[in-house]
Design an enzyme around this catalytic site. Structure first.
Site, short mmCIF file in Angstrom:
data_model
loop_
_atom_site.label_atom_id
_atom_site.label_comp_id
_atom_site.label_asym_id
_atom_site.label_seq_id
_atom_site.Cartn_x
_atom_site.Cartn_y
_atom_site.Cartn_z
N ASP A 7 17.92 -10.74 34.41
CA ASP A 7 16.88 -9.99 35.12
C ASP A 7 16.74 -10.51 36.54
O ASP A 7 15.79 -11.22 36.86
CB ASP A 7 15.55 -10.12 34.35
CG ASP A 7 14.46 -9.23 34.92
OD1 ASP A 7 14.79 -8.25 35.62
OD2 ASP A 7 13.28 -9.51 34.67
N LEU A 8 17.70 -10.15 37.38
CA LEU A 8 17.65 -10.61 38.78
C LEU A 8 17.05 -9.54 39.69
O LEU A 8 16.85 -9.78 40.87
CB LEU A 8 19.05 -11.00 39.26
CG LEU A 8 19.70 -12.12 38.46
CD1 LEU A 8 21.06 -12.50 39.04
CD2 LEU A 8 18.81 -13.36 38.39
N LYS A 9 16.80 -8.37 39.15
CA LYS A 9 16.17 -7.27 39.92
C LYS A 9 16.79 -7.16 41.31
O LYS A 9 16.08 -7.25 42.32
CB LYS A 9 14.66 -7.48 40.03
CG LYS A 9 13.95 -7.46 38.71
CD LYS A 9 12.44 -7.43 38.89
CE LYS A 9 11.73 -7.64 37.59
NZ LYS A 9 11.91 -9.03 37.04
N THR B 85 26.25 -5.29 48.36
CA THR B 85 25.79 -6.57 47.82
C THR B 85 25.37 -6.44 46.35
O THR B 85 25.66 -7.31 45.53
CB THR B 85 24.62 -7.10 48.68
OG1 THR B 85 25.09 -7.19 50.02
CG2 THR B 85 24.15 -8.46 48.22
O1 C5P Z 1 5.00 -13.72 31.25
P1 C5P Z 1 5.16 -12.24 31.19
O2 C5P Z 1 5.14 -11.66 29.80
O3 C5P Z 1 4.27 -11.51 32.15
O4 C5P Z 1 6.66 -12.04 31.68
C1 C5P Z 1 7.20 -10.79 31.90
C2 C5P Z 1 8.63 -10.99 32.25
O5 C5P Z 1 9.18 -9.71 32.53
C3 C5P Z 1 8.85 -11.84 33.48
O6 C5P Z 1 10.03 -12.61 33.26
C4 C5P Z 1 9.06 -10.85 34.60
O7 C5P Z 1 9.98 -11.28 35.55
C5 C5P Z 1 9.62 -9.64 33.86
N1 C5P Z 1 9.35 -8.33 34.44
C6 C5P Z 1 8.07 -7.87 34.71
N2 C5P Z 1 7.88 -6.64 35.27
C7 C5P Z 1 8.93 -5.85 35.53
C8 C5P Z 1 10.23 -6.30 35.25
C9 C5P Z 1 10.40 -7.55 34.67
O8 C5P Z 1 7.12 -8.58 34.43
N3 C5P Z 1 8.73 -4.63 36.01
#
Ligand code: C5P
Length: 230
Positions: free
Chosen positions: A62-64, A71
């Site tokens: 999950d590097l978004k 790139t």
């Molecule tokens: O701790 P929590 O449950 O909030 O973590 C949610 C995880 O999901 C985190 O690792 C965050 O980076 C990821 N995430 C998010 N919202 C998004 C995409 C991914 O919270 N839209």
């Protein structure tokens, strides 16, 4: 697109690979896929991905990625090289970046998930950015672009799952911002319960702090599994 049983991934959001390993030791036998995100990847790099795959689990990287198409394509091809199964890119990077990411996959891996609107954002944040649309309309617009470009999946908040599932039966829906009744919201604004998200049509839910910050991470996973199966 892949399916996962149980449909849960835990975010290994830790500052070191040792911390991530400790969590894998205690909850690894319960799940099939783990998330390596910005914190762990920045700290430990591809070794974090290899640690998870060497234990026989899949990696959701999950590097978004939110960058120019060239790139983003490079990042996707590197992710394929390290063995990531799923990877996120930001829909806000535009149609061309989504297309470039899909072109850069190797035998369909990693499977690309397009982030719609972060679950930590609400309507006030969108308005501040100058986005005049409602969150629902913005999520729908990005879902439409992702689907048109042929992306297999979308990342969205629990509150949007039922609607997007109805409009896009073909998309794999990944839902973060999961908060079982007993967990705190933290910085997330658009949260939901695992059970409701899955009932609405989510394919995979992301559990972060509800598990990683729990005194008993294995117990927390068990409670969520009971909640969704009960
Ligand atoms: O701790 P929590 O449950 O909030 O973590 C949610 C995880 O999901 C985190 O690792 C965050 O980076 C990821 N995430 C998010 N919202 C998004 C995409 C991914 O919270 N839209």
């Amino acid at each position: 697109m892949s399916t996962f049983d149980p449909p849960i991934t835990v975010a290994l959001d830790y500052a070191s690979l040792d911390d991530a390993k400790r969590t894998l030791d205690v909850i690894g036998d319960k799940l099939r896929i783990f998330k390596v995100g910005l914190q762990l990847f920045t700290a430990a790099g591809p070794a974090a991905v290899r640690e998870v795959t060497s234990r026989g689990f899949e990696v959701f990287l999950d590097l978004k990625a939110h960058d120019i198409p060239n790139t983003v394509a490079g990042a996707v091809s590197s992710a394929a090289g390290v063995g990531a199964r799923l990877m996120t890119i930001h829909g806000a990077g535009g149609r061309a970046s989504i297309a470039a990411a899909l072109d850069a996959t190797v035998d369909g891996r990693p499977e690309i998930l397009v982030v719609s609107v972060l679950t930590s954002l609400d309507q006030g944040d969108l308005t501040e950015f100058g986005v005049g649309r409602t969150i629902c309309d913005q999520v729908d617009a990005i879902a439409e672009i992702a689907a048109k470009e042929g992306a297999p999946g979308l990342v969205l908040a629990a509150s949007e799952v039922a609607r997007v599932r109805a409009n896009h039966p073909e998309l794999f829906l990944l839902v973060p911002g999961m908060r079982p009744a007993w967990a705190s919201k933290g910085d997330q604004k658009r949260t939901g319960t695992p059970k409701q998200a899955l009932q609405d049509g989510a394919d995979l839910i992301v559990l972060g702090r509800a598990v990683t910050q729990a005194d008993d991470p294995a117990g927390a996973v068990d409670r969520v599994l009971e909640e969704i199966n009960g």
